[in-house]
Every structure is written in C-alpha cells, then in structure tokens.
Design an enzyme around this catalytic site. Sequence first.
Site, PDB file in Angstrom:
ATOM      1  N   ARG A   1       0.732  -1.098  -0.031  1.00  0.00           N
ATOM      2  CA  ARG A   1       0.158   0.037  -0.037  1.00  0.00           C
ATOM      3  C   ARG A   1       0.940   1.250   0.058  1.00  0.00           C
ATOM      4  O   ARG A   1       0.485   2.252  -0.414  1.00  0.00           O
ATOM      5  CB  ARG A   1      -0.751  -0.082   1.172  1.00  0.00           C
ATOM      6  CG  ARG A   1      -2.209   0.668   1.172  1.00  0.00           C
ATOM      7  CD  ARG A   1      -2.810   0.648   2.556  1.00  0.00           C
ATOM      8  NE  ARG A   1      -2.143   1.159   3.675  1.00  0.00           N
ATOM      9  CZ  ARG A   1      -2.685   1.053   4.711  1.00  0.00           C
ATOM     10  NH1 ARG A   1      -3.872   0.537   5.023  1.00  0.00           N
ATOM     11  NH2 ARG A   1      -2.078   1.403   5.663  1.00  0.00           N
ATOM     12  N   ASP A   2       1.997   1.086   0.453  1.00  0.00           N
ATOM     13  CA  ASP A   2       3.045   2.305   0.749  1.00  0.00           C
ATOM     14  C   ASP A   2       3.920   2.194  -0.199  1.00  0.00           C
ATOM     15  O   ASP A   2       4.705   3.285  -0.507  1.00  0.00           O
ATOM     16  CB  ASP A   2       3.670   1.899   2.080  1.00  0.00           C
ATOM     17  CG  ASP A   2       3.707   3.289   3.047  1.00  0.00           C
ATOM     18  OD1 ASP A   2       3.100   4.228   2.546  1.00  0.00           O
ATOM     19  OD2 ASP A   2       4.793   3.248   3.659  1.00  0.00           O
TER      20      ASP A   2
END
Lengths: 115, 572
Positions: free
Chosen positions: A71-72
């Site tokens: 997600r990062d």
Amino acid sequence: MKHLRRVNRKAARIERHLDEQRDVVALQRGGPPQGAPPRPHIPLGCSLLFSPGWEADSSGGAAGLCQPVERDLFDCHLGCFWPAQVPDQLNHSPDWTSKCAAAQKDWRKIDLIFP
Amino acid sequence: MRLLASLALALLPLLAQQSPPPANPEKDSDKKEAEDGFPVTSDLVKKSCGPCHPADEKGRLSRISFRRTTPEGWQQTIKRMVSLVGVKLDPEEARQTVRYLANHHGLAPEEAKPGMFEVERRMIDYKYPADNDTEQTCIKCHSFGRVLLQRRTRTEWELLLAMHRGYYPLIDFQAFRRTGPPQTEPGPDGRPPDNRHPMDKAIAHLSSAFPLRTAEWSSWSANVRPPKLEGRWMLSGHQTGKGPVYGEVEIHRNPSARDGDEFVTSIRYLYARTGQNVRRTGKAILYTGFQWRGRSMEAGAGQTAMREVMFLERNQREMSGRWFSGAYDETGIDVRLERAGKDAMILGLDRNALQTGARDREVSIYGANLPLKPQPSDVDFGPGVTLKRITQASENRITVLADVAADAKIGPRDLVIAGALKANAAVVFDKVDAIKVRPPSGMARNGGNRFPKMYQQFEAVGYSNGPDGKPDTKDDLELGMLDVAWSVEEYTATFGDDDKEFAGSLDAEGLFTPAGDGPNPSRSGNRNNVGDLWIVATYTTAGSNSKPLRARAHLLVTVPLYIRFEQPEVSQ
C-alpha cells in the site's frame, strides 16, 4: 487492582490478557508489575531511520509497520523515501511502477531492482 | 491565480537583475583538490573513465585518484556510472577496471579488517565508537560497514555527501541537515552549542578518520605482490544449525589467467555432527594481495553456488572469512583456512563437550598429517580423560573411545597428538546448566511469490556454570551445539496478536521458513505475513527427571527489499 474496576471493553480485554499470565513484550515501556523489559534487539541490516522503520518499528518488532507494505510502495518510490530499500523514481527506476496501476493489486508485476 | 503567475513572470527579469547568476558557476566536479592523489597508470582505466574524469599533469584522474576502497566499493561505483551516467563498458573491461582500482587504489589489510563484516555479509551488531553524529547520519539508510571501507580526501568526502543529496534529495530532511531551530544555550560543559548540520559534522570527522593518505597504505602498497597460495590448506569452520565443518582446500593457480592473482580450488569437507560430505570446485581472485573473493559449487549444480570472502593474513599461512549463499546471503559457514605443512595439525572435534563419568564416549578428532597407527597414549586429552581404544585412524581423522573420570576437574582441555596441540579443543563438564539460542535475534523476510525468501537458521548452545557454580560469570563453559526441540511462541506485541499463524514455520533443525510475500487477504487489514515470534529451544537431559531447560530468541519476520545494492560480481 483491588479498588479498581474495569468499566469498558478494552479494560476487560487487558484484564483477561493479564489473567492468562502472558508476557507482553513489545510496545511496552516497563513499570510494575513487569519491570522494565530489556530493549528489543534490532538486527543489523534493519534501517533504523524512521518511525516505523522499513524492517522494524521503534520497538524492534513488526507490529507498528505500515501494512501491507504494498500500500505504501508508490509513496516510497515517488518520494525516494527509502533509497536503500525501494527503487527511487528520480534516478534508478523511473518506470518501476509503470506496469502496476495499484500496487496492492498488481504487486506481482513489480520487479526486484539491481541498480 | 493567473494574475499571480503573470506578476511573477513580470518580476522575473527584475529578480534576475538583483541577483545575477555567477559568470562561471562552480560545478562540484570542478572543485580543486587540495590534497595529493594517486596517479592512474592503467590504459584501460584511462580509456574507460578518462572522458569524464580528465587526467591532470601528474596523471591523476579527477575523483578516482582521490579515493581508495574495496573491490565491492569500486564495483558499486562502476555500476552507478553504467546505470545512471550511461558509461559503456563490456563485462570484461569492467572486471579489469575493478581489479586495477582495487589493487592500486585499494585498502591496506589493517584498514579493511574492521569492515570485514560488511563484505562478509554478516548480520552482527556494530556500534561505531568514534563519532555518534557521523554514525547516525550514515546508518539511517545503510550499514556503517560501507563507510569503514572508504578512504577519501576531504574534497572527496564533501563530493560523496553532495552526490547523496543530489540523487536522494529527501535525505536532507531525513538525516543530513539539522531539524529544528539552532540551539542558543551552552551545553552542560559550558561550551557554546554545536549548531553544524549533521552532514558537516560527518564530513569533518570522516576526513580526519578516513583520509586518503595513510601510513598503512603507503607501506602496504609498496610491499604488495601476488601471493603464492598454491598448495593444500586445511579448512575448519562452523555453520549455524549444522555445527563444525572440517576439510581441505587445494589451491592452484588459474592456468587460463594472465596474472598470478587468480586461483582455482578443489574443496572437500564434512559436517562433523552428521557425517555429510561435500565436494566443491571453485574460482577466486585475490585483490590487493589479501582480499579473497571466490565462488564455488558442487559438480554441475549452480544452485549450490556459494560466494567466498576471506582475509589473507600477512604470514600467508592463514585465511578466514565467510562462505555464503541465499537470496540475502543469509546462509553461511564461518571458515578458517590454514596452510598444511608436513607436521601434524589438529583442527577440532565433532563434539567438544565431555561429561564427567562418561564411559566409552566416542570422540572424532579431525586434522592433517595425523599418525596412521596411533597408540592410545599418543592422544592426550589431559587430566581426568582416559583413552581406552582407538577405533579408527587415518591421516585426517582419528576416532577414539574415552572415559571421563567422575571426579575430573571441570574446565577446558588442550588436546595433544604427535607433537600437535590444539588449545581448548575439549571441555570437561558435569551438567548442562543453561542453554542459549543463537543468534539472540534474527530476521527473515517474506518471499516465494514474487520476491525471494530470506531464511533464518537458529541453533542452541549449552552452558555449564563452571567451577564457581554461578551462571553468567567468566568461568562459564560453552558446551557446543545441543540437540533440542524447537517451537514457536507468540511474541505479544498487540492484543489479539496472530503472527504465529501467518509468519511462517520452524522445522525440527531450527530453520525458520517465512511465509509468502504480498498482502494476505485472510489477515485483518490485508496485512503481509510479517510478525514477531519467539523461537524457543527446549533441552531435556536424557534419562533425567530434572526440569527441561528453555531458551528463546526473537525473530522478526518482515517485508522484502525491492532494490539490492550487493556486489556479487567481484568474485567472478
């Protein structure tokens, strides 16, 4: 705890946990009844820069990491935030995420980079 | 918004007038070196690097002549020149360039020794004692080992930090520049506060601690030559989880190489605890007269390849280092090579701990040139240990049966055979008082789907409290690896912690295999299979009713690396 009574569900959970005599190690900062636990050991090779770090959080564990890491990844890539862990968009791999519209879904399309 | 933009456009010439750019803006690469560099004499390096790094009247190439480092350090720079600057070099030219630079602009043994952990790819705790600011500035992104293995002029250190800032602009805020307002109050020692940026403190420290010109390098570079390593070398080592390793390495000059610093090897060794035999063949290059970088594999099996990084001692009779493999170089043998002569030599035992009162305890002794027909009296374990019989003897191995007296004094024993002595080869103990898990903390990385797994091997080691009977004192005796039962327990970091179910599995030999990479839909929040675990070893003394001994280590199972700055090419 004689004169204190739990009033909410979180307190009940803590009480249950302590009743089971389980030792709680990470994210604890000592104090009675456990005393100060030794600082967790952070293996070499962990980058210690940021809180949380890439491999470990500030207590040496994985509980405080950004999750899932996919997600990062875009932010890390675009901002060159983790130069030794994630390919940087500025120089080494401008197209690293080009096959991957959303890393959380398309993470299998990103490559390991050997600069 | 548009109005603002046109106003800015209109003001631009005015602004330009107020602060005209300097006529000849000084580029970093134009910085004049105040110190004396080392001329480059190789035509290949001049041809490959010269177009961007012009030579001065003394034959010194800009930047290159003002820095020294390991083969890995040079390899990394050349790779960066190829990938980011567009240099065209074929692999053979790159190899020769690395070799020339590592040999002539390299490190002296004394300079390389403290940073060997970096090139041996070890996971150790390292604390740089000399300067905390410098350490913190560098280790925020990478190991301090990289820094320990560089020598530069002050201008070069400045340019190196400038390069980091140019390529990774965010590091100004992450590490290089001071955040927060300058201090105005004097420090506890009454001196005015040091308001320099961390990078400026680092430059000042690095230029004095790791300068280009040192007495060590002047003396080594004048004396260095391709060493004659041909011959038979005895190998002893230890692999975590597998125990002691004994064997030998035949080193020959590589017949197809031009220089005398390339070697081919024929290696055989065995794991003393299991008897597993291994045969390998390899190739190696010796850089700067002491840095062994090799690669070996079992016959025709590329997946068994191991890299070899060793440090040749000045006496040219000993080498030590690490042979390793794995996607993150995590599986390795700590090795030591000793040149075999004509005399007997003892390398070690299969299991070094001898319990008091033991009868007919079988001990295998590994070495070189051992007597072929030894008598029990030829093998001397010292007081309290009686040799009953020799069951097998060869030039490399003697197996004996020994009795240990019930009242034998506990402590280490030297072993003497046919004039050869091995100090502290064995240890006599009465009981196992404690066990420890090594390493005390480990790291594994999820992998197997898209990115490789990083495994972590553990082992359990026994301890006796020693003659004083007290734990954790100087006379404690280490008893070597023990066979234990392995299990995993939750390292509770949060309430309802579920890492144990997802992070991976531990086998009966103490090897942890992490679970797959990628988000896991069956975990809350689609989390990865990361986690914190206790790796628990339980040791039960055979036939005893005493409470089992327990020890544990912390294991961090974490995310992959997506970029790898390793330099495996230097061994090829």
